[in-house]
Design a protein around this motif. Structure first.
Motif, PDB file in Angstrom:
ATOM      1  N   SER A  40     -12.423 102.169  45.517  1.00  0.00           N
ATOM      2  CA  SER A  40     -13.014 101.199  44.561  1.00  0.00           C
ATOM      3  C   SER A  40     -12.110 101.225  43.369  1.00  0.00           C
ATOM      4  CB  SER A  40     -14.566 101.516  44.161  1.00  0.00           C
ATOM      5  OG  SER A  40     -15.132 100.905  43.322  1.00  0.00           O
ATOM      6  N   PRO A  41     -12.005  99.996  42.997  1.00  0.00           N
ATOM      7  CA  PRO A  41     -11.331  99.794  41.553  1.00  0.00           C
ATOM      8  C   PRO A  41     -12.236 100.343  40.445  1.00  0.00           C
ATOM      9  CG  PRO A  41     -11.934  97.652  42.495  1.00  0.00           C
ATOM     10  CD  PRO A  41     -12.353  98.585  43.554  1.00  0.00           C
ATOM     11  N   TYR A  42     -13.244 100.610  40.681  1.00  0.00           N
ATOM     12  CA  TYR A  42     -14.518 100.894  39.554  1.00  0.00           C
ATOM     13  C   TYR A  42     -14.719 102.170  39.391  1.00  0.00           C
ATOM     14  CZ  TYR A  42     -15.279  95.902  40.461  1.00  0.00           C
ATOM     15  OH  TYR A  42     -15.014  94.501  40.822  1.00  0.00           O
ATOM     16  N   ASP A  43     -14.353 103.023  40.629  1.00  0.00           N
ATOM     17  CA  ASP A  43     -14.549 104.475  40.562  1.00  0.00           C
ATOM     18  C   ASP A  43     -13.756 105.160  39.281  1.00  0.00           C
ATOM     19  OD1 ASP A  43     -14.330 107.281  41.259  1.00  0.00           O
ATOM     20  OD2 ASP A  43     -15.142 106.778  43.150  1.00  0.00           O
ATOM     21  N   GLN A  44     -14.243 105.886  38.625  1.00  0.00           N
ATOM     22  CA  GLN A  44     -13.607 106.356  37.444  1.00  0.00           C
ATOM     23  C   GLN A  44     -12.732 107.621  37.749  1.00  0.00           C
ATOM     24  OE1 GLN A  44     -13.032 104.718  33.909  1.00  0.00           O
ATOM     25  NE2 GLN A  44     -13.620 103.391  35.656  1.00  0.00           N
ATOM     26  N   GLU A  45     -13.235 108.452  38.652  1.00  0.00           N
ATOM     27  CA  GLU A  45     -12.705 109.490  39.355  1.00  0.00           C
ATOM     28  C   GLU A  45     -11.225 108.973  39.904  1.00  0.00           C
ATOM     29  OE1 GLU A  45     -13.071 113.448  41.953  1.00  0.00           O
ATOM     30  OE2 GLU A  45     -15.043 112.021  41.499  1.00  0.00           O
ATOM     31  N   GLY A  88     -16.476 102.011  34.758  1.00  0.00           N
ATOM     32  CA  GLY A  88     -17.064 101.986  36.166  1.00  0.00           C
ATOM     33  C   GLY A  88     -17.750 100.474  36.415  1.00  0.00           C
ATOM     34  N   ALA A  89     -17.557  99.652  35.610  1.00  0.00           N
ATOM     35  CA  ALA A  89     -18.327  98.269  35.865  1.00  0.00           C
ATOM     36  C   ALA A  89     -17.012  97.087  35.986  1.00  0.00           C
ATOM     37  CB  ALA A  89     -18.946  97.925  34.560  1.00  0.00           C
ATOM     38  N   PRO A  90     -17.517  96.181  36.656  1.00  0.00           N
ATOM     39  CA  PRO A  90     -16.574  94.921  36.766  1.00  0.00           C
ATOM     40  C   PRO A  90     -16.419  94.411  35.609  1.00  0.00           C
ATOM     41  CG  PRO A  90     -18.300  94.741  38.504  1.00  0.00           C
ATOM     42  CD  PRO A  90     -18.900  95.842  37.566  1.00  0.00           C
ATOM     43  N   MET A  91     -15.352  93.321  35.520  1.00  0.00           N
ATOM     44  CA  MET A  91     -14.982  92.821  34.495  1.00  0.00           C
ATOM     45  C   MET A  91     -16.112  91.499  34.195  1.00  0.00           C
ATOM     46  SD  MET A  91     -11.923  89.592  34.287  1.00  0.00           S
ATOM     47  CE  MET A  91     -10.566  90.786  34.022  1.00  0.00           C
ATOM     48  N   SER A 107     -10.476  96.926  34.852  1.00  0.00           N
ATOM     49  CA  SER A 107      -9.857  96.759  36.308  1.00  0.00           C
ATOM     50  C   SER A 107      -8.851  96.023  36.753  1.00  0.00           C
ATOM     51  CB  SER A 107     -11.227  96.367  37.125  1.00  0.00           C
ATOM     52  OG  SER A 107     -11.536  94.907  36.667  1.00  0.00           O
ATOM     53  N   THR A 108      -7.898  95.463  35.823  1.00  0.00           N
ATOM     54  CA  THR A 108      -6.871  94.743  35.759  1.00  0.00           C
ATOM     55  C   THR A 108      -5.592  95.588  35.743  1.00  0.00           C
ATOM     56  OG1 THR A 108      -6.862  93.826  33.654  1.00  0.00           O
ATOM     57  CG2 THR A 108      -8.024  92.609  35.554  1.00  0.00           C
ATOM     58  N   VAL A 109      -5.439  96.522  34.782  1.00  0.00           N
ATOM     59  CA  VAL A 109      -4.147  97.072  34.624  1.00  0.00           C
ATOM     60  C   VAL A 109      -4.466  98.557  34.336  1.00  0.00           C
ATOM     61  CG1 VAL A 109      -2.725  95.296  33.616  1.00  0.00           C
ATOM     62  CG2 VAL A 109      -4.208  96.333  31.985  1.00  0.00           C
TER      63      VAL A 109
END
Length: 398
Positions: free
Chosen positions: A12-17, A174-177, A385-387
């Motif tokens: 997931s692009p939002y998973d901080q780990e 951890g959140a979307p844009m 979540s972009t760069v």
């Protein structure tokens, strides 16, 4: 196995780990799920070099017209004319040619002395210091001044421009844009376009205001004010954000490989190839998303029309099928055909500028600081979540 359930390998692009160190997950995706499906968030992903390249090359099947960011595609925002990276033919090649006229190799080569001055302006006051933040002092400064100079944005406004771009890309961890706060309306740059319209010069904004072209309807016209504003928005965003990340990763990777850094300090002719290897190892943009226009078979599985396909560029750049010993950092590596600048019709128009800034920044840093360490315990990755890159990266000079 071509696809996988999320309980087997999860991305997931939002998973901080995962964001903290995505490469182990990318390796699993390449080997266990080269076509991955995250049904919960709603996207497919490819991670092998050949598959990522195929997605980026096929704009008819994998469209950019709804955006190239997952959240923007899902929000189904009406993208206004002029957002070049969110366009397909027949409009895209017309608009890209316009920027090609004003973003020429000759223009980029000519600004090298100014970029060197920007670097000196940032680095000279630090000589003698034992510790400083390379992002605040160099990464946030040089790209901002370079793209603003090219565009024709006055120096007094350049930091505000950079901050507006940064704010539009930041997310909660951890959140979307938040797609309500993107730069798609371009209003952050409208006043600079209006100011330039009354004060024409030889910068990019001035040239865009005056250029005539034949549009997709066959009409010969000038760009509208809104189209110019959006062109400037795209260029300012790309020029500020990604190159600053490159400077940060250059600093970290060379701190971790002091022998190779010593080679670069002794022989600056090795630096251009080193920049390519840094881009391969740590691409500032890890993925691009596309809207799937028709059913398409990938790795033996049908991806249905209306899906979102994520091309994992950073995973492809470490593909064992494409690169020998891909996890090793090697400034002497040959055949460095990476995808840090994308591919196909949307290959980054500013790649020459990014490479120039990366090379000059490293040359000037090595002149003043041939040896450094980084304090990762005090460093901070950006929340976006972009760069992927550093908001803060303390450097210590022995």
């Amino acid at each position: 196995m071509t696809t996988t359930a999320t309980d087997e390998v999860h991305f997931s692009p939002y998973d901080q780990e995962i964001v903290g160190d995505p490469y182990p997950v990318y390796r699993r995706l390449r080997n266990e799920a080269p076509l991955y499906h995250n049904a919960e968030i709603g996207f497919y992903a490819v991670s092998r070099f050949a598959d990522v390249s195929a997605v980026l090359q096929d704009h008819e099947t994998y469209s950019s017209a709804k955006g190239d960011i997952l959240e923007i595609i899902q929000a189904d925002i009406e993208v206004p004319s002029g957002v070049l990276i969110f366009e397909d033919p027949p409009v895209h090649p017309l608009h890209r040619r316009l920027l090609s006229r004003v973003f020429t190799p000759k223009r980029i080569i000519a600004i090298e002395p100014k970029i060197r001055q920007f670097c000196a302006r940032s680095l000279d006051p630090l000589v003698g210091a034992r510790e400083f933040d390379i992002i605040a002092e160099l990464g946030n400064q040089v790209p901002m001044r370079a793209i603003s100079m090219l565009l024709g944005i006055p120096e007094s406004a350049q930091e505000a421009v950079r901050d507006a771009v940064d704010e539009s890309l930041r997310t909660e961890a951890g959140a979307p844009m938040n797609t309500d706060q993107t730069l798609l309306d371009g209003q952050a740059f409208a006043e600079y376009v209006d100011w330039r319209a009354a004060n024409l010069s030889d910068d990019i904004i001035s040239q865009l205001l005056q250029v005539e072209f034949e549009d997709e309807t066959g009409t010969v016209r000038n760009l509208t004010r809104q189209e110019v504003v959006l062109y400037v928005t795209v260029l300012a965003g790309a020029g500020n954000e990604t190159t600053g990340r490159l400077i940060g990763w250059t600093t970290k990777l060379l701190a971790e490989h002091p022998d190779q850094r010593a080679e670069l300090a002794a022989d600056h002719s090795l630096i251009p190839n080193a920049i390519e290897e840094i881009l391969r190892m740590e691409a500032p943009g890890h993925f691009m998303s596309r809207y799937v226009t028709r059913d398409v078979e990938v790795r033996g599985t049908t991806v249905p029309a209306g899906s979102i396909m994520m091309a994992l560029i950073a995973a492809a750049n470490r593909d064992e099928e494409r690169f020998e010993n891909p996890e090793a950092f090697d400034i002497h590596r040959r055949d460095l055909l990476h995808m840090a600048f994308g591919g196909g019709i949307h290959f980054c128009l500013g790649n020459a500028l990014a490479r120039l800034e990366g090379r000059v920044a490293l040359e000037e840093m090595l002149k003043r600081f041939p040896v450094w360490d980084v304090d990762l315990s005090s460093a901070q990755l950006s929340s976006t979540s972009t760069v992927r890159g550093w908001d803060k990266l303390p450097v210590r000079i022995p």
